[in-house]
Motif scaffolding. Sequence first.
Motif, short mmCIF file in Angstrom:
data_model
loop_
_atom_site.label_atom_id
_atom_site.label_comp_id
_atom_site.label_asym_id
_atom_site.label_seq_id
_atom_site.Cartn_x
_atom_site.Cartn_y
_atom_site.Cartn_z
N HIS A 91 0.73 -0.77 0.29
CA HIS A 91 0.08 -0.17 0.12
C HIS A 91 0.66 1.15 -0.03
O HIS A 91 0.62 2.23 0.82
CB HIS A 91 -0.77 -0.25 1.22
CG HIS A 91 -2.16 -0.96 1.15
ND1 HIS A 91 -3.67 -0.79 0.44
CD2 HIS A 91 -2.01 -2.20 1.87
CE1 HIS A 91 -4.02 -1.85 0.49
NE2 HIS A 91 -3.15 -3.34 1.27
N ALA A 92 1.77 1.20 -0.88
CA ALA A 92 3.28 2.62 -0.47
C ALA A 92 2.49 3.49 -0.95
O ALA A 92 2.95 4.48 -0.29
CB ALA A 92 4.17 1.68 -1.47
N GLY A 93 1.60 3.26 -1.80
CA GLY A 93 0.94 5.25 -2.79
C GLY A 93 -0.36 5.31 -1.35
O GLY A 93 -0.27 6.61 -1.60
N GLY A 94 -0.84 4.49 -0.83
CA GLY A 94 -1.53 5.10 0.37
C GLY A 94 -1.47 5.72 1.79
O GLY A 94 -2.14 5.18 2.63
N ILE A 95 -0.25 5.12 1.87
CA ILE A 95 0.55 4.96 3.72
C ILE A 95 0.34 6.69 3.67
O ILE A 95 0.24 7.16 3.08
CB ILE A 95 1.40 4.18 4.08
CG1 ILE A 95 2.62 4.58 3.14
CG2 ILE A 95 0.74 2.93 3.40
CD1 ILE A 95 3.76 3.68 3.56
N LEU A 106 0.15 3.14 8.54
CA LEU A 106 -1.32 2.08 8.15
C LEU A 106 -2.15 2.06 8.71
O LEU A 106 -1.95 1.19 9.87
CB LEU A 106 -1.43 1.31 6.77
CG LEU A 106 -1.71 0.64 6.34
CD1 LEU A 106 -2.41 1.56 5.16
CD2 LEU A 106 -1.01 -0.33 5.33
N PHE A 107 -3.84 2.37 8.79
CA PHE A 107 -4.78 1.81 9.60
C PHE A 107 -5.35 0.60 8.71
O PHE A 107 -5.75 1.19 7.86
CB PHE A 107 -5.97 2.40 9.64
CG PHE A 107 -5.65 3.86 10.97
CD1 PHE A 107 -5.39 3.82 12.74
CD2 PHE A 107 -4.21 5.24 10.10
CE1 PHE A 107 -4.98 4.80 12.72
CE2 PHE A 107 -4.20 6.08 11.20
CZ PHE A 107 -4.23 5.90 12.61
N MET A 282 -9.48 5.99 7.40
CA MET A 282 -8.07 5.98 7.83
C MET A 282 -8.28 4.68 6.75
O MET A 282 -7.06 3.62 7.11
CB MET A 282 -8.25 6.28 8.82
CG MET A 282 -8.39 7.73 8.48
SD MET A 282 -7.64 9.02 10.43
CE MET A 282 -8.90 7.35 10.88
N LEU A 283 -8.76 4.00 7.16
CA LEU A 283 -8.94 1.98 7.03
C LEU A 283 -9.00 0.70 5.68
O LEU A 283 -9.61 1.22 5.00
CB LEU A 283 -10.05 1.38 8.32
CG LEU A 283 -10.37 2.48 9.84
CD1 LEU A 283 -11.74 1.52 9.75
CD2 LEU A 283 -9.33 1.63 10.31
N VAL A 284 -8.14 1.06 5.43
CA VAL A 284 -8.25 0.19 4.71
C VAL A 284 -7.91 -1.32 5.05
O VAL A 284 -7.76 -2.07 5.79
CB VAL A 284 -6.14 -0.24 4.62
CG1 VAL A 284 -5.95 -1.51 2.84
CG2 VAL A 284 -5.58 0.69 4.45
#
Length: 286
Positions: A91-95, A106-107, A282-284
Amino acid sequence: MSLHSSQETPGERLLPVGQADPRRRRSLARHAGSVLRMAGARLVARRGVAADLQEPLGRLRRYGLVVFENFLSAADCARLRQASDELLARHAGGIYVDRWGADHRLFLRRDLPGPLGEVARHPGLQRLAETALRGPAINAGLLVARIEARPDNPGSGAGWHRDSFLSQVKALLYLDDVEEGSGPFQYLMGSQRLGAMLRDRRRAGLGWRQRRVPDAAVERLLAAEPQRLRTVTGRAGTLVLADTTGIHRGMPIRQGQRHALTSYFYPRWQVDAPLLAHLRPMLVPA
């Protein structure tokens, strides 16, 4: 306590201060209602605490912090470090990464699979949280964090702060051995108690319901009472249970990196539509 034994920032928005402002009236009404519900929940929940938790939970209520060593095994921590790094890479683009490039976060939702999901649903953590909060608790999500040494970083959480002025606890698990240079968790002991909040506000010149606390303000408080500072070092597998209404931070990291998992527990009565609307983006998903 082995994982395998399981059975299962920065800027704050300020409301206008005009007496007739409807948003301010609604905010004050919600806050008053929350305080009343919190007081009622504590009165209803004054039941006996299990014998094995009486002493540590007594310390939590007095000081705001309690530490459990060897909550997870070294093997469990190694598996969780690997899972954390894989997920952060995926998830490098979304952390979330702070502006110093130190704090990577990362949540995650509680229903994720694998070893991270086992931590998010750990019955031992749930039991501790519900005993600490004196009633049913909701785990709002699992924070996977890796903090790395970078010049001038302020530490995890971007400096001293409180998460809230209402009852909350977090369960922080060290996945690495943590020394002073590794950015350990720090807490201003007793700062979660109402009397201390009022005294600290006056002594340090803090604003009403100010959650971000400048370093200079904490230095003034510690100059008078240096014994209040607790710096939590420990081996991988150490669990820190903290009342996050108290003043805390991650100490600026000077060497290497530190992996940690944090579960954020709220009393069930606090979990309402506005809180869920704040948390969901915020939650993945799993």
